[in-house]
Design an enzyme around this catalytic site. Structure first.
Site, PDB file in Angstrom:
ATOM      1  N   TYR A 132       0.854  -1.197   0.000  1.00 47.92           N
ATOM      2  CA  TYR A 132       0.000   0.000   0.000  1.00 47.92           C
ATOM      3  C   TYR A 132       0.882   1.235   0.000  1.00 47.92           C
ATOM      4  CZ  TYR A 132      -3.688   3.199   1.774  1.00 47.92           C
ATOM      5  OH  TYR A 132      -4.574   4.231   1.956  1.00 47.92           O
ATOM      6  N   LYS A 161      -1.835  -1.463  -3.677  1.00 50.00           N
ATOM      7  CA  LYS A 161      -2.846  -0.407  -3.628  1.00 50.00           C
ATOM      8  C   LYS A 161      -2.102   0.895  -3.869  1.00 50.00           C
ATOM      9  CE  LYS A 161      -6.209   1.927  -0.638  1.00 50.00           C
ATOM     10  NZ  LYS A 161      -6.803   2.009   0.720  1.00 50.00           N
TER      11      LYS A 161
END
Length: 293
Positions: A132, A161
């Site tokens: 992420y 992400k």
């Protein structure tokens, strides 16, 4: 498993504790509405204010309530590598389907430090890892080359992400890896543009409120039906922006309470209730979409 519309689920609290009843209701809601996956204990789930034991308990509850009906991706990242490993092992043992691993925040590691952090987690666990990258919160940007190196070196690093706000990152990371890499938007407003150049879906804040439509938009995009998907994107543009008039997850949690999705609006300090004028703006937008009266 890790594509389409994945909700960054809020964490309901009541009287200072995790509200099991509301959590189960939320998970049932997303199963019913066709959400493709749930991120539990992420940024939107107020993970930073959970104790270690609460973090573990929240993941266990989510796995229990999901009952294999929907994939559970556990937010188990930390800015201390040993803590991230411990949380990830716990989530794996609990039966989570994947782990979301934020780039270490505040301590601002170098690119090599980022690599070594995720290397240690990947070597100590076997659960699929989605990294992420959100430099606006962490203070450091994991460069595409660093991600590509991790993706190449560790088979359980399956994707990222991506929340830099730079759509070109999708093409860059695909060029450094392969078209099958799991790239997920970290920004509702950029989901469709990112999917148009190869992202596989979104980890969505807005999905907390309008799961059916976000799921439909992502499905249409994955099928290459971008004009139809754009109609949904355009319809919800105002909602996407309004959910960030104050720090996430304050507006989305307020909206979920106003919609009756959770029993209490309780947040953990230092997060605090919306300014009255911003709450009125939020209510107005929710009314425009027919989400509240």
């Amino acid at each position: 498993m890790f594509k389409g519309s994945i909700v960054a689920l809020i964490t309901p609290f009541k009287d200072g504790a995790i509200d099991r009843k509301s959590l189960k209701r939320l998970i049932d809601f997303h199963v019913e509405k066709g959400t493709d996956g749930i991120v539990i204990a992420g940024t939107t789930g107020e993970s930073a204010t959970l104790t270690f034991s609460e973090h573990e308990d929240l993941i266990k509850m989510a796995v229990e309530f999901a009952d294999k009906r929907i994939p559970i991706i556990a937010g188990t990242g930390a800015n201390a590598t040993h803590e991230a490993i411990a949380l990830t092992k716990s989530a794996e043992k609990a039966g989570a389907d994947g782990s979301l691993q934020i780039v270490p925040y505040y301590n601002k590691p170098t690119q090599e430090g980022i690599y070594q952090h995720f290397k240690a987690i990947a070597e100590e666990t076997s659960i699929p890892l989605i990294l992420y990258n959100i430099p606006s919160r962490t203070g450091v940007d994991m460069l595409p080359e660093t991600f590509a190196r991790l993706y190449s070196d560790f088979p359980n690093v399956i994707g990222i992400k991506e929340a830099t706000g730079n759509v070109a990152r999708v093409s860059e990371m695909i060029s450094l890896t392969n078209p099958d890499v799991v790239i997920l938007s970290g920004d509702d407003a950029l989901t469709l543009p990112m999917m148009a150049v190869g992202a596989k879906g979104v980890i969505s804040v807005a999905n907390n409120l309008v799961p059916e439509d976000i799921a439909t938009m992502c499905r249409l995009a994955l099928e290459g039906r971008f004009e139809e998907a754009r109609q949904i994107h355009d319809r919800y543009w105002k909602l996407f922006k309004t959910l960030f008039i104050e720090t996430n997850p304050i507006p989305v949690k307020t909206a979920a309470y106003l919609m009756g999705l959770i029993d209490d609006i309780e947040m953990r300090l230092p997060l605090y209730y919306m300014k009255p004028e911003n709450e009125e703006k939020l209510k107005s937008v929710l009314k425009d979409y027919g989400l509240i009266r």
